[in-house]
Write an enzyme that holds these catalytic residues in place. Structure first.
Site, short mmCIF file in Angstrom:
data_model
loop_
_atom_site.label_atom_id
_atom_site.label_comp_id
_atom_site.label_asym_id
_atom_site.label_seq_id
_atom_site.Cartn_x
_atom_site.Cartn_y
_atom_site.Cartn_z
N ASP C 22 0.85 -1.19 0.00
CA ASP C 22 0.00 0.00 0.00
C ASP C 22 0.89 1.25 0.00
O ASP C 22 2.11 1.13 -0.09
CB ASP C 22 -0.97 -0.02 1.19
CG ASP C 22 -0.24 0.05 2.53
OD1 ASP C 22 0.91 0.58 2.60
OD2 ASP C 22 -0.79 -0.43 3.53
N GLN C 23 0.29 2.40 0.07
CA GLN C 23 1.09 3.62 -0.07
C GLN C 23 1.98 3.91 1.14
O GLN C 23 2.77 4.84 1.11
CB GLN C 23 0.21 4.82 -0.41
CG GLN C 23 -0.70 5.28 0.71
CD GLN C 23 -1.54 6.46 0.25
OE1 GLN C 23 -2.01 6.51 -0.88
NE2 GLN C 23 -1.75 7.43 1.13
#
Lengths: 147, 147, 147, 147
Positions: C22-23
């Protein structure tokens, strides 16, 4: 690039989830396939013929091809719109949807998905007559709620 | 439909996970996008230039288009193979991969993904010289481990 | 924190996929649930009783609880190991697995999943006799391939 | 089992996507982890402090544990509600959310997630003073929009 001038048959808003991002800091490109499907679900809900009902009646309608062109990234928290621009019958077996994914006036992606009806052995069958009528009703706007 | 006669540049086996199925009882079509990416990762690992390293050096290589044609479903527990059939430079900016996804001798899907190198603002840049050479080395088989 | 001294009943290696990040730049915490399931699949494959076969025989074994404690992040490209540390019958209805997820000597997470057998209405039933025996054979190592 | 009598601090509705189902015909259990996160995102949006903004300010707030108890399955097309029942500070480092997931009056799942603030090396730090105040404002309802 602005979105196309064509008006959408149907539009569905989606808020980007954290889990949908990747370490590039943008929505992972596989997620768009899920967004397109969510828009199709909403379309069929909107005409009063939920896809879940369709499956219970024994119809199976898999995707036979997906094409997505990514123009600009989407980010966590964005509210994006999946516009179903067109729904087209391609002969007796296949039909396809055309899409634009936008964030406000920005065009993020364009897409196309092709579908067939299959029997219980996953062999394609002719598009059932009643669905040809439904597709016609979607295209004409007759089956869709007034905007 | 049997898989193509062309031999693959690189092959990667994947076991289908339960979470990857949907209520149609088959692998959800969005998951193939992830399978293609997994195969690309393995390819770059195999040549000794992991994609993670490439990102640490500041290179960002997003996908700019995906096309997948689904021919037969894949099922939970299947061991499928993603064959990278070709890797092609399309001018100064774009390059693409061609794939076949097979289960034994059965061709399940064909696919193509296009990529660009981008700068930190996600604007496409020319393919860096060293990657043109790496792509050449992959295509010639020089950089790949002997089978 | 090093992993526990207990030896695992069964171990399964997984390579982290790009789509699973994910980011935050780490594996999204939801993905561990999928990793645990992948390890269970491999365990049942290893004893010659694939979960797919079990479902075809009409057995449905949903997860009734998941607990995961995240100690250190996992990253794209990591090869992590899901160790099934124990498999325990909790009375007539429930049984659970205990797990450790490691990267080399580093303990990344611990986990527990509880399961029941259900009938076609998703109501829990007693664990079938033959599965009590299989669980016993897994715990004793009798059913597992020699390391 | 009906949902608890306690009233929720915050509620978020989610429509189940097709891609979220598995071959058991129900929502895959890993997806609930994503639903919980979506509800947290909406909560922080609702108080005018989007999580995306929080990350841009340099705060990183990973999940350190997840517990989910699954009581009844959710199905494609269901509109389910994630109720955040409580938000609790556990000492100087940890805080947790408590959840109920319902479909109408049916309780489908209960859950708890624990979180910490970490520095850039993913080491836990004390909960920053301003977040203690925000949490207080969420609990008292002061920061939340009137229902």
């Amino acid at each position: 690039m602005p979105s196309s001038k064509r008006s959408a048959l149907f539009s569905h808003d989606i808020k980007v989830r954290y889990a949908e991002t990747d370490q590039m800091g943008i929505v992972h490109h596989s997620v768009y396939v899920v967004y397109l499907e969510a828009a199709r679900t909403e379309l069929w809900d909107a005409i009063g013929y939920p896809y879940a009902k369709l499956e219970k009646e024994g119809f199976i309608v898999p995707v036979v091809s997906v094409f997505i062109k990514y123009l600009k990234p989407a980010y966590y928290g964005d509210i994006i719109t999946v516009d179903i621009m067109d729904l087209v019958v391609d002969g007796r077996i296949r039909f396809h949807y055309e899409y634009e994914i936008t964030r406000g006036n920005e065009l993020l992606a364009t897409a196309k998905t092709e579908h067939v009806f299959v029997n219980e052995k996953f062999r394609p069958i002719r598009i059932p007559e009643k669905f040809l009528k439904i597709i016609e009703g979607i295209k004409s706007g007759e089956l869709l709620p007034k905007k």
